[in-house]
Structure formats: C-alpha cells, structure tokens
Write a protein that holds these residues in place. Structure first.
Motif, PDB file in Angstrom:
ATOM      1  N   CYS A  99      16.872 -11.902 -13.358  1.00  0.00           N
ATOM      2  CA  CYS A  99      16.876 -10.456 -13.159  1.00  0.00           C
ATOM      3  C   CYS A  99      16.158  -9.757 -14.303  1.00  0.00           C
ATOM      4  O   CYS A  99      15.358  -8.838 -14.088  1.00  0.00           O
ATOM      5  CB  CYS A  99      18.320  -9.962 -13.047  1.00  0.00           C
ATOM      6  N   ALA A 152      12.391 -10.318 -14.117  1.00  0.00           N
ATOM      7  CA  ALA A 152      11.762  -9.551 -13.045  1.00  0.00           C
ATOM      8  C   ALA A 152      11.368  -8.160 -13.503  1.00  0.00           C
ATOM      9  O   ALA A 152      10.401  -7.577 -12.998  1.00  0.00           O
ATOM     10  CB  ALA A 152      12.711  -9.454 -11.851  1.00  0.00           C
ATOM     11  N   TYR A 170      23.355  -9.826  -7.172  1.00  0.00           N
ATOM     12  CA  TYR A 170      22.368  -8.792  -6.891  1.00  0.00           C
ATOM     13  C   TYR A 170      21.740  -8.288  -8.190  1.00  0.00           C
ATOM     14  O   TYR A 170      22.427  -8.087  -9.197  1.00  0.00           O
ATOM     15  CB  TYR A 170      23.004  -7.626  -6.147  1.00  0.00           C
ATOM     16  N   CYS A 171      20.449  -8.074  -8.149  1.00  0.00           N
ATOM     17  CA  CYS A 171      19.684  -7.516  -9.268  1.00  0.00           C
ATOM     18  C   CYS A 171      19.064  -6.208  -8.799  1.00  0.00           C
ATOM     19  O   CYS A 171      18.277  -6.190  -7.849  1.00  0.00           O
ATOM     20  CB  CYS A 171      18.604  -8.490  -9.711  1.00  0.00           C
ATOM     21  N   TYR A 172      19.419  -5.099  -9.454  1.00  0.00           N
ATOM     22  CA  TYR A 172      18.910  -3.781  -9.087  1.00  0.00           C
ATOM     23  C   TYR A 172      17.892  -3.333 -10.140  1.00  0.00           C
ATOM     24  O   TYR A 172      18.212  -3.278 -11.336  1.00  0.00           O
ATOM     25  CB  TYR A 172      20.042  -2.765  -8.994  1.00  0.00           C
ATOM     26  N   SER A 202      16.341  -3.876  -4.693  1.00  0.00           N
ATOM     27  CA  SER A 202      17.213  -4.939  -5.197  1.00  0.00           C
ATOM     28  C   SER A 202      16.726  -6.302  -4.720  1.00  0.00           C
ATOM     29  O   SER A 202      15.976  -6.420  -3.752  1.00  0.00           O
ATOM     30  CB  SER A 202      18.652  -4.712  -4.732  1.00  0.00           C
ATOM     31  N   GLU A 203      17.175  -7.339  -5.439  1.00  0.00           N
ATOM     32  CA  GLU A 203      16.952  -8.736  -5.058  1.00  0.00           C
ATOM     33  C   GLU A 203      18.274  -9.466  -5.221  1.00  0.00           C
ATOM     34  O   GLU A 203      19.111  -9.092  -6.046  1.00  0.00           O
ATOM     35  CB  GLU A 203      15.865  -9.372  -5.931  1.00  0.00           C
ATOM     36  N   THR A 204      18.471 -10.500  -4.427  1.00  0.00           N
ATOM     37  CA  THR A 204      19.734 -11.229  -4.471  1.00  0.00           C
ATOM     38  C   THR A 204      19.491 -12.703  -4.792  1.00  0.00           C
ATOM     39  O   THR A 204      18.345 -13.146  -4.909  1.00  0.00           O
ATOM     40  CB  THR A 204      20.477 -11.099  -3.127  1.00  0.00           C
ATOM     41  N   ASN A 205      20.591 -13.406  -4.962  1.00  0.00           N
ATOM     42  CA  ASN A 205      20.545 -14.834  -5.312  1.00  0.00           C
ATOM     43  C   ASN A 205      19.735 -15.071  -6.589  1.00  0.00           C
ATOM     44  O   ASN A 205      18.888 -15.959  -6.663  1.00  0.00           O
ATOM     45  CB  ASN A 205      19.961 -15.660  -4.162  1.00  0.00           C
ATOM     46  N   MET A 206      20.013 -14.280  -7.595  1.00  0.00           N
ATOM     47  CA  MET A 206      19.318 -14.394  -8.871  1.00  0.00           C
ATOM     48  C   MET A 206      20.328 -14.622  -9.975  1.00  0.00           C
ATOM     49  O   MET A 206      21.502 -14.277  -9.859  1.00  0.00           O
ATOM     50  CB  MET A 206      18.494 -13.136  -9.166  1.00  0.00           C
ATOM     51  N   TYR A 227      22.552  -6.030 -13.323  1.00  0.00           N
ATOM     52  CA  TYR A 227      22.839  -7.281 -12.620  1.00  0.00           C
ATOM     53  C   TYR A 227      24.329  -7.395 -12.366  1.00  0.00           C
ATOM     54  O   TYR A 227      25.157  -7.124 -13.247  1.00  0.00           O
ATOM     55  CB  TYR A 227      22.362  -8.466 -13.457  1.00  0.00           C
TER      56      TYR A 227
END
Length: 499
Positions: free
Chosen positions: A374, A377, A395-397, A365-369, A389
């Motif tokens: 998302c 990515a 959060y982007c999973y 995951s990535e955050t602040n998106m 998302y």
C-alpha cells in the motif's frame, strides 16, 4: 445576525447612490420610495468606500429582498440579492475578479446587466441577454424580462452561488453551489447529489458525501435525471425531470410540522457542510433545520492540513506531533508533487497508526494488499499525497489530493502513510558585477583603515614605552646587578663595618 453558524452580519443601510431615472418606484413601508423595476438606460454608481456594507438599488415589492452592491470581506465589491430582515446574501454574482470597495463601480442596464470598475473593465454581466426590464420577485429571484416573452431572458435562480431557496430548481445542468470560501462544492448527478472538495482551482474534486435517490434506477440508461427542490413543508425533494415524479426526500427537523409563514434556504457553508435553515417573522436569527454531516470529525477539513480529529469531543491534533499538538499543523497545499519534467518533488514521510478517513468509501482503493504494498503504491506516484491501510480487510485507500483532516480510530491495524512537501532551501542571491566591484572596493577601504589604526596604535604604544624606560633610568642610575652580585657587595660592606 450570524450567517448560519457564526459568519459576521452584513449591516443593511441604504447607501448614497447616483441613480438614473430609469426606474419604477412604489411607496415604501414608511412612506419612502423604493425602486421595484429597472428599465433600459438605468445606471447606479457605488459610493467608493461607503460605510454601509450593502447599497440597494432594487427591491422586491414586499420589501423583504433587495438587490445591490455588497461589500465582501473588508475590501471587495460584489453584487447580491440580500434577505433584508437577516442581512443574509441569498445570491451573489461572484465574478472571477471582485471589485474594490474603496473605488467607484457602476451598474448599468441596457438590455443586460453590467458591472464595471473605475477603469471601465467589465467585472460581471448577464451574458447573451436581451431584456427590457429587471425585477426582483418576492421569491428573491432576480429576473431580466422581455415584454413580449413570458419566460425570463435571464434569472438568478439559474445561476446559484452558495444557496438554494424555496421553489428554486437545482438540476444536473445547474452550476454547482460553491461555498463562499471557494473550497467546497455541491453538485447533482443523474441519480445522486454529492459534496466535493475543490483543489487546484477545481481541477481535482474529491467527493466526501453522497446521497443517492432511493427510488431511482441507475441501471436504466433511459431514465431521466433527477433535480432537487426545496419545499416549504420542510424537506428537499428529488424529482425526475420531465414528469416531476418524486423519487426521494431529505426530511428536515420541521418536516410535517405544518410551519406557515417561514422562509427557507439551503446553504453550503464554509466548513463544507450542507445545511438548511428557516426564518420566521420577528426572528433574530436563522434556525438550523438540517445538516448533511452530523459530526465535526466527518467534515473533510475541520482540523486543517495534516490534522487529526479525535471523535467524541472532536479534539484536533497533528499527524506529526513534532509540529505541535493542535492546528495549524502544516501550511495548506495548493499544488501537487509533480515537477515539470514528470519527476516527483522532494518530500518527507509521516507514518501514523490508528488513523483512517471518514469518507474512505469515496476514495480510490485496492484490496488484497500488504501495508508495505500500500505504501509503495503511493510512494512512487507524484499525484498521491498519502495512503491509509486497513490491516483487517486488506484495503488500501489512496489520497490523490493534499492531505486534510484524518480521523483517529483505536485500531492498531489502521495505518497511515503521508507525504509532506520539503521546503526548498534558501538560495544565495548572486550579486551583479557592479555590486561585486563596489563590495570589493569597500572591503579594501576598510582593510586600509584598519591597518592605519594598527599603525597609529603601535606608534603611540612605542612612545609610551620609551617614556617609561627613561623614568626608570633616572630612578636607578648605573647598571643593574644580579642577586649574587648584590649579595657579594652587601657582604663586603658588612666586613668593612666590622673592621
């Protein structure tokens, strides 16, 4: 008997076997003789196409378990240890290449157990084993022994298939439990146990359930790893290797009920759930005692590829409604979207609101998106199949494996972006020069026949036209006159009459 929650029963009938004399037998419960030990020189042949689904060659002394040839599905051959009262296979050899049930196969023991097919190809064997006898213990453990050594040269407890039984240690170094569908795996880490999906032949194994031992210390690098063990009192315990200190317990429904005379197993079922069952004397079915995942929508593939599970009634829908309202929605994927040159293969995009993943905590995951970031990515990454998302948390999973069951969640901020492989357009088959020439000749012949037919039809039409013209000349002699001339003639004729 149903396997767990619905698998077909295996009819256990003693098949007709050609068995050598290198066995030790004891009196059976009804006066028959049952082999309880195999010696070097033992040979047994599977009866090709036998009606029985299980052909025993070796029994435990209590008569509850047997080892022999097992039919898998409708046509495949394997070796198995079977719980006779329920007909359930507790252990299978599961060779990479299964035998053919309709053809003969031979099991031999000469220091090691070896299964060969009709062409003398080795399907399975106990590797690096030197033994003198083979026995099946009353625990269901199949053991190859040396006379002079107390420890087994080989045992089935060290090589589980999809099931663990009482007092069988499951360690970090043990092979994982693999479901009979070959789609799921149960593995043990140093301080946890987890369930994984199996993609691309096991090269990608995303996790969808995890349980960490409560009393372990992951930060302590010197702490020994844990191992698991099924206990007759109704739990699966996690212990530290070496000292045997208990660090966690998965309790079953019958925990501390002091059940006696029951046999327990823990199986990774074909739907990806880890369940525990027990069997009592005189029972007609296994009784469910534990399941790791409670709801259907939490299972990773319950609605299939690109399926959407709606909690509550666990109803299945399709992410892309244009393909239908219920599974199967799309074909299961067996390869990624990466071409040989590193480029991404063609795909279509499905976007859907109100979707999430039950096991998102175990995804990268990535955050602040933003939602757009998302999507980007995943869009340019050929190993990414989708992204979900959460607009509330940012959060982007990323889903780096073929898309399976998603979960409906009534929140417009939950967004999904999914790739669907484009089917290649059908290619026109190029004909060989010989076929092309033959086709041209045939075309010329057909054209010639068509021209001849036209010419013959024209001649027939011309003859009929001339015939009709002759008939008309006989009926009206002389030349035709126009209406004006005819009118003048008639007037002259009338004038003549008046005179």
């Amino acid at each position: 008997m149903r396997r767990g929650e619905g698998d077909p029963a295996i009819a256990v009938v003693v098949g007709v076997l050609c068995v050598a004399s290198a066995v030790v037998v004891v009196g059976g419960a009804k006066g028959g003789e049952l082999a309880t030990q195999l010696l070097n020189g033992f040979t047994a042949t599977h009866a090709a196409g036998a009606a029985a689904a299980f052909e025993p060659v070796l029994y435990a002394t209590d008569g509850v378990f047997a080892f022999g040839f097992l039919r898998v599905g409708s046509a495949s051959l394997d070796l198995a240890v079977v719980h006779l009262p329920s007909s359930f296979p507790l252990w299978r050899a599961t060779p990479a290449r299964l035998g053919d049930w309709s053809r003969p196969a031979t099991l031999t023991f000469d220091s090691s157990l070896v299964l060969t097919d009709q062409d003398d190809g080795v399907l399975w064997q106990t590797l690096n084993t030197i033994g003198d006898t083979v026995v099946l213990l009353n625990s269901s453990n199949l053991v190859v022994r040396r006379y002079a050594k107390p420890l087994p040269a080989w045992q089935s407890f060290d090589h589980p298939s999809d099931t663990l039984v009482l007092d069988q240690n499951f360690t970090v170094s043990s092979p994982p439990l693999i479901s009979s569908s070959r789609r799921f795996a149960f593995r043990l880490g140093k301080t946890y146990m987890a369930l994984h999906m199996e993609f691309y032949g096991g090269r990608t194994t995303p996790m969808y359930w995890q349980h960490t031992a409560l009393e372990t210390q992951p930060q302590n690098a010197t702490e020994p790893p844990v191992y698991g063990r099924l206990d007759a009192r109704g739990f699966f315990g996690l212990y530290l290797e070496g000292g045997g200190q208990k660090v966690d317990v998965l309790s079953f429904d019958t925990f501390v009920q002091n059940l006696t005379g029951v046999f327990r197993r823990m199986t990774l079922d074909d739907d990806g759930n880890l369940r525990a069952y027990y069997w009592t004397d005189g029972a007609k079915d296994w009784i469910l005692d534990y399941k790791a995942i409670a709801g259907r929508c939490e299972l990773p593939t319950s609605c299939g590829a690109y399926g959407l599970c709606v909690p509550g009634d666990a109803q299945c829908q399709c992410l892309d409604s244009s393909t239908g309202t219920s599974p199967p929605c799309h074909a299961e994927e067996t390869a990624d979207l990466c071409a040989a040159n590193g480029q991404q293969l063609d795909f279509e995009v499905v976007r859907r609101k109100r979707v999430t993943v039950a096991y998102k905590e175990d995804l990268p995951s990535e955050t602040n998106m933003t939602a757009e970031e998302c999507e980007v990515a995943c869009a340019g990454n050929c190993s990414c199949w989708g992204a979900v998302y959460n607009g509330g948390s940012g959060y982007c999973y990323l889903i780096d494996f073929p898309v399976e069951t998603l979960v409906y969640e009534a929140d417009d901020r939950k967004l999904g972006y999914f790739k669907v492989r484009k089917l290649p357009s059908p290619k026109r088959t190029r004909m060989s020069p010989g076929v092309t020439a033959a086709t041209a000749v045939l075309s010329l012949i057909l054209v010639g026949l068509a021209a001849a037919g036209v010419r013959s039809g024209y001649r027939l039409w011309e003859r009929r036209r001339r015939k009709r013209a002759g008939m008309e000349q006989e009926l009206v002699p002389g030349p035709y006159k126009d209406l004006k001339t005819m009118g003048s003639s008639n007037n002259s004729f009338k004038q003549g009459m008046n005179q």
